[in-house]
Design an enzyme around this catalytic site. Structure first.
Site, mmCIF file in Angstrom:
data_model
loop_
_atom_site.group_PDB
_atom_site.id
_atom_site.type_symbol
_atom_site.label_atom_id
_atom_site.label_comp_id
_atom_site.label_asym_id
_atom_site.label_seq_id
_atom_site.Cartn_x
_atom_site.Cartn_y
_atom_site.Cartn_z
ATOM 1 N N PHE A 79 40.887 82.358 -8.233
ATOM 2 C CA PHE A 79 40.569 83.226 -7.478
ATOM 3 C C PHE A 79 39.720 82.746 -6.273
ATOM 4 C CE2 PHE A 79 38.419 87.204 -6.115
ATOM 5 C CZ PHE A 79 39.567 87.723 -5.263
ATOM 6 N N GLU A 80 38.577 82.235 -6.893
ATOM 7 C CA GLU A 80 37.470 81.739 -5.921
ATOM 8 C C GLU A 80 38.011 80.405 -4.898
ATOM 9 O OE1 GLU A 80 34.383 82.785 -5.384
ATOM 10 O OE2 GLU A 80 34.840 84.411 -6.934
ATOM 11 N N ASP A 82 41.147 80.103 -4.190
ATOM 12 C CA ASP A 82 41.850 80.791 -2.998
ATOM 13 C C ASP A 82 40.895 81.306 -1.849
ATOM 14 O OD1 ASP A 82 44.056 80.279 -4.860
ATOM 15 O OD2 ASP A 82 44.491 82.292 -5.341
ATOM 16 N N GLU A 157 46.138 47.181 -17.832
ATOM 17 C CA GLU A 157 46.454 48.658 -17.220
ATOM 18 C C GLU A 157 48.001 48.919 -17.060
ATOM 19 O OE1 GLU A 157 45.746 47.791 -12.506
ATOM 20 O OE2 GLU A 157 44.178 47.237 -13.741
ATOM 21 N N LYS A 159 51.600 49.955 -15.981
ATOM 22 C CA LYS A 159 52.232 49.322 -14.679
ATOM 23 C C LYS A 159 53.080 50.858 -14.278
ATOM 24 C CE LYS A 159 55.615 46.004 -12.682
ATOM 25 N NZ LYS A 159 56.395 47.053 -12.098
ATOM 26 N N ASP A 161 55.777 53.129 -12.415
ATOM 27 C CA ASP A 161 56.898 53.022 -11.896
ATOM 28 C C ASP A 161 57.086 53.828 -10.638
ATOM 29 O OD1 ASP A 161 59.248 51.701 -11.399
ATOM 30 O OD2 ASP A 161 60.380 52.647 -13.131
ATOM 31 N N ARG A 180 54.809 49.212 1.191
ATOM 32 C CA ARG A 180 54.846 48.017 1.129
ATOM 33 C C ARG A 180 55.567 47.103 2.333
ATOM 34 N NH1 ARG A 180 57.590 44.048 -1.795
ATOM 35 N NH2 ARG A 180 56.265 42.463 -2.687
ATOM 36 N N TYR A 269 45.381 51.086 -8.447
ATOM 37 C CA TYR A 269 44.929 50.108 -9.248
ATOM 38 C C TYR A 269 44.235 48.736 -8.738
ATOM 39 C CZ TYR A 269 49.551 48.719 -7.435
ATOM 40 O OH TYR A 269 50.503 48.629 -6.485
ATOM 41 N N LYS A 356 56.824 43.760 -18.892
ATOM 42 C CA LYS A 356 57.812 45.096 -19.027
ATOM 43 C C LYS A 356 58.167 45.575 -20.283
ATOM 44 C CE LYS A 356 60.138 45.403 -15.346
ATOM 45 N NZ LYS A 356 60.226 46.160 -14.046
ATOM 46 N N CYS A 450 92.392 72.211 -21.264
ATOM 47 C CA CYS A 450 91.119 72.502 -20.380
ATOM 48 C C CYS A 450 90.343 73.532 -20.979
ATOM 49 C CB CYS A 450 91.950 72.959 -19.202
ATOM 50 S SG CYS A 450 90.446 73.701 -18.041
ATOM 51 N N CYS A 453 90.650 77.049 -18.925
ATOM 52 C CA CYS A 453 92.008 77.784 -18.702
ATOM 53 C C CYS A 453 92.839 77.330 -19.811
ATOM 54 C CB CYS A 453 92.628 77.698 -17.545
ATOM 55 S SG CYS A 453 93.167 75.830 -16.988
ATOM 56 N N CYS A 468 92.594 68.530 -15.279
ATOM 57 C CA CYS A 468 93.242 69.808 -15.822
ATOM 58 C C CYS A 468 94.329 70.223 -14.574
ATOM 59 C CB CYS A 468 92.223 70.918 -15.920
ATOM 60 S SG CYS A 468 93.180 72.471 -15.815
ATOM 61 N N CYS A 474 92.810 77.544 -12.482
ATOM 62 C CA CYS A 474 91.823 77.377 -13.315
ATOM 63 C C CYS A 474 90.378 77.796 -12.780
ATOM 64 C CB CYS A 474 91.635 75.864 -13.718
ATOM 65 S SG CYS A 474 90.228 75.325 -14.565
HETATM 66 S S1 IVH Z 1 48.859 45.017 -9.275
HETATM 67 C C1 IVH Z 1 48.541 41.373 -6.570
HETATM 68 N N1 IVH Z 1 48.629 47.062 -10.986
HETATM 69 O O1 IVH Z 1 54.223 46.567 -9.467
HETATM 70 C C2 IVH Z 1 48.392 42.337 -7.501
HETATM 71 N N2 IVH Z 1 50.860 46.568 -9.688
HETATM 72 O O2 IVH Z 1 55.257 43.620 -9.049
HETATM 73 C C3 IVH Z 1 49.333 43.554 -7.053
HETATM 74 N N3 IVH Z 1 52.491 48.379 -9.930
HETATM 75 O O3 IVH Z 1 55.178 46.946 -6.677
HETATM 76 C C4 IVH Z 1 49.778 44.543 -7.802
HETATM 77 N N4 IVH Z 1 51.344 49.611 -11.595
HETATM 78 O O4 IVH Z 1 52.954 48.431 -6.775
HETATM 79 C C5 IVH Z 1 49.390 46.401 -9.834
HETATM 80 N N5 IVH Z 1 48.585 48.767 -12.263
HETATM 81 C C6 IVH Z 1 49.251 48.145 -11.420
HETATM 82 C C7 IVH Z 1 50.558 48.440 -11.185
HETATM 83 C C8 IVH Z 1 51.270 47.542 -10.117
HETATM 84 C C9 IVH Z 1 52.512 49.515 -10.657
HETATM 85 C C10 IVH Z 1 53.627 47.780 -9.092
HETATM 86 C C11 IVH Z 1 53.103 47.494 -7.704
HETATM 87 C C12 IVH Z 1 54.365 46.409 -7.282
HETATM 88 C C13 IVH Z 1 54.429 46.061 -8.708
HETATM 89 C C14 IVH Z 1 54.247 44.437 -8.893
#
Ligand code: IVH
Length: 713
Positions: A79-80, A82, A157, A159, A161, A180, A269, A356, A450, A453, A468, A474
């Site tokens: 509320f605050e 808003d 870290e 990745k 998607d 990019r 990242y 991956k 079907c 029908c 069908c 139908c």
């Molecule tokens: S580092 C030079 N860190 O993955 C380093 N990329 O092929 C550049 N991506 O399309 C990338 N999570 O956008 C990095 N934690 C992460 C990532 C990350 C996703 C994507 C990035 C790029 C592809 C790398």
């Protein structure tokens, strides 16, 4: 249904900007603007100038956004929040001279159309080498060890998607957001990115470098993705295959208001710039977090390969509970000076790789198989599963494609089956755990009748699909055809599937032509229908009478006649009577119209049920011939020419160019080949197309040249 048309579905005032709802309601901010007159306007207060007040409000709101979106720890009530936001928007409206593109109120977006400007990246946006096994990760680790010959740490870290983005902050303000692109140049999508709540518009703290680039990923959360696709499905719009495509498609939209409604998310990242705080990637990211940049907590500095593997193992399962898609882990050497020492190969950094994950799979029980009929009568088998978690969503159903696919799996009811999402929208069954089969249910055999029908299904030779054949009786097919008829790209009548079902069930419509005989009294007497809804529907039906011929042709729902085929047929047979009388030979003489389409057109006009509907539609005044204008524009200036369209344009839309090519006797093709005569190229032509065009020596022309060619410039 009423909600769709009623004009008084305004949100309760006190929840309008509610933190829980922020990002879950479309256009709430703009709605508030419309209602501004109802809200008290607090102007100059306690002697403070408007400028100071606006600045204070902006600062507070930035802080609350940070607490909410980055820290997940709101300190004030919805509320605050808003109230503060409303006060800021009122004051900004009153004082346009203090406009600031980094104000928290810009999250609402604007509907100004834009063409994206290309920007050269100060630092190229690289990609990473992908690896798929622990062995390859070990190889990477050993290469780094050998290359450095000193102690080092690896930051692991997630990745994410989504689609990559580079955020540029100058003196702590977000000044530019660039995609990019080809890695060297990208599109300036700043206005769209400003609508993403987790992207700070202003950085906090007094040690923010004067120039910094934050690289990261823009993401569409699974829940938003599913909502969006469900809405698109209802409108028969093409679905996004995965959240990544949806996120990148959204970032490239012209209207940032729509982008704002799509509720994108982000994670950064990597930091770049000459004034980074420390030599450690990890420490820099922690600092970035303090400045308000969204950084994932799933980050670990590892001192050994065992630590790295523990991270991989943990997140391979844990990531399934995340609200956004991830497809692996990125490993980076922590020290920036060590990164520089290792350097780059021709394509990738030597100091980082991506590991991956395997495509996510889940094992669950097959409860039953049901069948769905589409508007063309095609019957699709669907597996009903015991609900199971997969890639952040609960899967209850999976596609079974067709009879051959079912037989290949030797599927039995009660089987434990593997489901995979593999980047697709609809999960698929990829296998059966035969060992788990002890109490076997019935073997799955394709439906004989079907599901709607009861008519016996037919499967044509050399086709995998069952149909069908009861097209005229139908109910699912009938309703499906009406739903198709009203879609945006067809007649664009604002009526949803539930209303169509209601009107059909009440006996008010049995086919598309019946829409044009609907009366105000029929509608207003329906349960929960208001006068406004009835009037809106009738107005929308009336308006459809001016929809051009090629779209009417598409709306008829002739099997295999999609949008493009309809345009071609309309050009070749500029009136419906010509088309109705066309022979298979005449039809196949039209470029790209094959025997299958020709036969379907002939069958359509031979079916008295359809021709009767056609006659009625003509009577009601729909367009069944090319307009004078379209006829006048018809030439053969591009006769025999195959043209590929690529990129974005300033003077006309792609669809308009497509129509111009057809109108002038040319052929529009999607891909470059040796048969391509030339490419009509706008900005940002796809790099793959460009490369191919150069290789094949295909001529590239711009929009001015093209318009000159067809004599309109
Ligand atoms: S580092 C030079 N860190 O993955 C380093 N990329 O092929 C550049 N991506 O399309 C990338 N999570 O956008 C990095 N934690 C992460 C990532 C990350 C996703 C994507 C990035 C790029 C592809 C790398």
């Amino acid at each position: 249904m009423k909600d769709l048309f009623s004009d008084n579905n305004i949100q309760p005032a006190d929840s309008e900007f509610s933190q829980k709802k922020r990002g879950s309601e479309d256009n709430v901010l703009s709605k508030s603007l419309e209602r501004r007159s109802q809200v008290d306007t607090e102007s100059e207060k306690g002697g403070e100038s408007a400028k100071v007040q606006i600045e204070n409000l902006r600062r507070q709101l930035h802080e609350h956004n940070y607490n909410y979106y980055v820290l997940s720890q709101p300190t004030i009530s919805d509320f605050e929040f808003d109230k503060l936001m409303r006060r800021l928007m009122d004051m900004e409206a009153e004082h346009p001279e203090f406009y600031d593109p980094t104000s928290p109120s810009v999250r609402v977006g604007s509907d100004i159309n834009k063409n994206f400007v290309q920007v050269t990246h100060r630092y190229p946006m690289l990609s990473l080498q992908n690896t798929y096994s622990e062995g390859e990760v070990t190889d990477f680790y050993n290469r780094v060890k050998k290359g450095l010959n000193e102690d080092f740490e690896i930051v692991c870290e997630l990745k994410f998607d989504g689609t990559s983005i580079s955020l540029i902050y100058e003196n702590g303000k977000l000044t530019q957001a660039v995609t990019r692109g080809d890695g060297k140049k990208g599109d300036d999508v700043t206005d769209n990115v400003r609508t993403i709540r987790s992207v700070p518009l202003i950085l906090k703290g007094d040690n923010v470098p004067r120039y910094i680039e934050a690289r990261g990923e823009v993401l569409m959360p699974w829940s938003v993705f599913e909502e969006l696709n469900a809405a698109r499905e209802a409108q028969e719009e093409p679905l996004f295959a995965n959240p990544r495509n949806a996120a990148s498609g959204t970032l490239k939209m012209q209207d940032s208001k729509v982008v704002a409604s799509r509720k994108l998310d982000s994670y950064m990242y990597y930091l770049l710039g000459e004034y980074l705080p420390t030599d450690s990637h990890f420490e820099n990211m922690m600092m970035a977090k303090k400045w308000g940049i969204r950084v994932s907590d799933a980050m670990k500095r590892c001192r050994s390969l065992d630590d790295v593997f523990a991270f991989l193992k943990h997140w391979d399962t844990e990531r399934k509970n995340l609200p956004v898609a991830t497809d692996g882990v990125v490993l980076k050497v922590d020290s920036l000076s060590q990164q520089r020492n290792l350097g780059y190969t021709s394509k990738f950094p030597r100091w980082a790789i991506a590991y991956k994950f395997n495509a996510e799979k889940a094992l669950t029980r097959l409860d039953s198989v049901s069948y769905q009929v589409g508007r063309t009568g095609a019957v699709t088998p669907v597996a009903n599963l015991e609900p199971v978690q997969l890639s952040g969503t609960t899967v209850k159903r999976a596609s079974l494609y067709n009879e051959d696919a079912i037989n290949a799996l030797d599927l039995h009811i009660g089987d434990m089956v593997y489901v995979e999402k593999g980047g697709e929208i609809i999960p698929k069954i990829t296998g059966v755990d035969k060992e788990a089969r002890f109490l076997t249910g019935d073997k799955v055999t394709f439906a004989k009748r079907c599901p709607d029908c009861g008519t016996p299904l037919v499967r044509n030779e050399d086709e995998a699909v069952y149909y069908c054949p009861n097209a005229d009786g139908c109910p699912t097919q009938i309703k499906g055809r009406i739903e198709h008829f009203v879609t945006r790209k067809a007649m664009d009548i604002t009526v949803g599937p539930e209303t169509i079902a209601l009107l059909y069930d009440k006996g008010l419509i049995k086919n598309a032509a019946d829409l044009y005989t609907l009366q105000f009294d029929d509608l207003v007497n329906l349960e929960r229908w208001a006068e406004t809804s009835a009037r809106n529907l009738l107005a929308s039906i009336e308006k459809s009478k001016s929809v051009p011929y090629e779209r009417v042709l598409y709306a008829l729902g002739i099997r295999y006649v999609g949008e493009t085929v309809a345009q071609k047929l309309a050009q070749a047979f500029p009136g419906i009577d010509l088309l109705a009388q066309a022979s298979i030979e005449q039809l196949t003489a039209v470029e790209e119209i094959g025997g299958r389409i020709a036969q379907s057109v002939v069958d359509f006009f031979a079916n008295p049920n359809f021709t009767e509907i056609l006659t009625r539609l003509k009577e009601y005044g729909l367009q069944f011939a090319l307009s004078e204008e379209a006829l006048a524009a018809k030439t053969d200036k591009l006769q025999g020419k195959t043209i590929v369209i690529s990129g974005t344009f300033a003077l006309h839309s792609r669809d308009e160019y497509k129509a111009m090519i057809l109108q002038n006797g040319g052929k529009n093709s999607g891909s470059v080949s040796k048969n391509t005569d030339f490419i009509l190229a706008g900005d940002n032509m796809g790099p793959a197309k460009l490369e191919k065009a150069e290789k094949l020596g295909v001529k590239i022309i711009d929009e001015q040249q093209f318009l000159g060619m067809i004599g309109v410039l």
